[in-house]
Design an enzyme around this catalytic site. Structure first.
Site, PDB file in Angstrom:
ATOM      1  N   ARG A  16       0.829  -1.208   0.000  1.00  0.00           N
ATOM      2  CA  ARG A  16       0.000   0.000   0.000  1.00  0.00           C
ATOM      3  C   ARG A  16       0.866   1.262   0.000  1.00  0.00           C
ATOM      4  O   ARG A  16       0.582   2.214  -0.732  1.00  0.00           O
ATOM      5  CB  ARG A  16      -0.925   0.004   1.210  1.00  0.00           C
ATOM      6  CG  ARG A  16      -2.026  -1.019   1.107  1.00  0.00           C
ATOM      7  CD  ARG A  16      -2.906  -0.998   2.331  1.00  0.00           C
ATOM      8  NE  ARG A  16      -3.902  -2.071   2.262  1.00  0.00           N
ATOM      9  CZ  ARG A  16      -4.570  -2.514   3.295  1.00  0.00           C
ATOM     10  NH1 ARG A  16      -4.381  -2.001   4.504  1.00  0.00           N
ATOM     11  NH2 ARG A  16      -5.451  -3.481   3.148  1.00  0.00           N
ATOM     12  N   ARG A  89      20.180  -8.391   8.093  1.00  0.00           N
ATOM     13  CA  ARG A  89      19.616  -9.723   8.309  1.00  0.00           C
ATOM     14  C   ARG A  89      20.653 -10.747   8.731  1.00  0.00           C
ATOM     15  O   ARG A  89      20.301 -11.812   9.238  1.00  0.00           O
ATOM     16  CB  ARG A  89      18.926 -10.207   7.032  1.00  0.00           C
ATOM     17  CG  ARG A  89      19.890 -10.667   5.963  1.00  0.00           C
ATOM     18  CD  ARG A  89      19.221 -10.899   4.622  1.00  0.00           C
ATOM     19  NE  ARG A  89      20.030 -11.659   3.707  1.00  0.00           N
ATOM     20  CZ  ARG A  89      21.095 -11.212   3.058  1.00  0.00           C
ATOM     21  NH1 ARG A  89      21.531  -9.987   3.269  1.00  0.00           N
ATOM     22  NH2 ARG A  89      21.762 -11.986   2.241  1.00  0.00           N
TER      23      ARG A  89
END
Length: 118
Positions: A16, A89
């Protein structure tokens, strides 16, 4: 399951925010990192659940639960780090890999003890 739902919601929010409609998986780099982090976590979830289940039944529930919580925490940190930058990560990735190896060892030890006892 709550972790997977959280990761999926983050992908929806990123879609979005950056106006990327499904089924597109390319777009803004932030979206791509969040999408990959969610996919990576989902790919390892069946392995984690299987090892957690076997180690919990055949080794020890308390030790297995502690390892499972550490794994989930490291995966959450992995997701959060990957969402910010790909290099973020790595530390949590290694920690979660160690937890999977530990769960594998516990599962194997439990299975061997169960089936080799007279």
């Amino acid at each position: 399951v709550l972790f997977l739902a959280y990761f999926t919601l983050q992908v929806i929010y990123a879609r979005r925010k950056h106006k990327i409609s499904p089924p597109e998986t390319r777009g803004h780099p932030e979206f791509e990192r969040i999408f990959r982090a969610q996919a990576n976590c989902s790919e390892y979830f069946p392995i984690f659940i299987s090892l957690l289940w076997v180690a919990g039944i055949f080794f020890h529930q308390g030790v297995t639960a502690a390892c499972g919580l550490l794994y989930l925490y490291s995966r959450l940190r992995y997701f959060q780090g990957y969402a910010v930058a790909a290099q973020g990560r790595l530390g949590p990735l290694y920690a979660s890999a160690w937890m999977l190896w530990l769960l594998l060892g516990l599962a194997l030890a439990g299975l061997l003890a169960h089936f080799l006892q007279p």
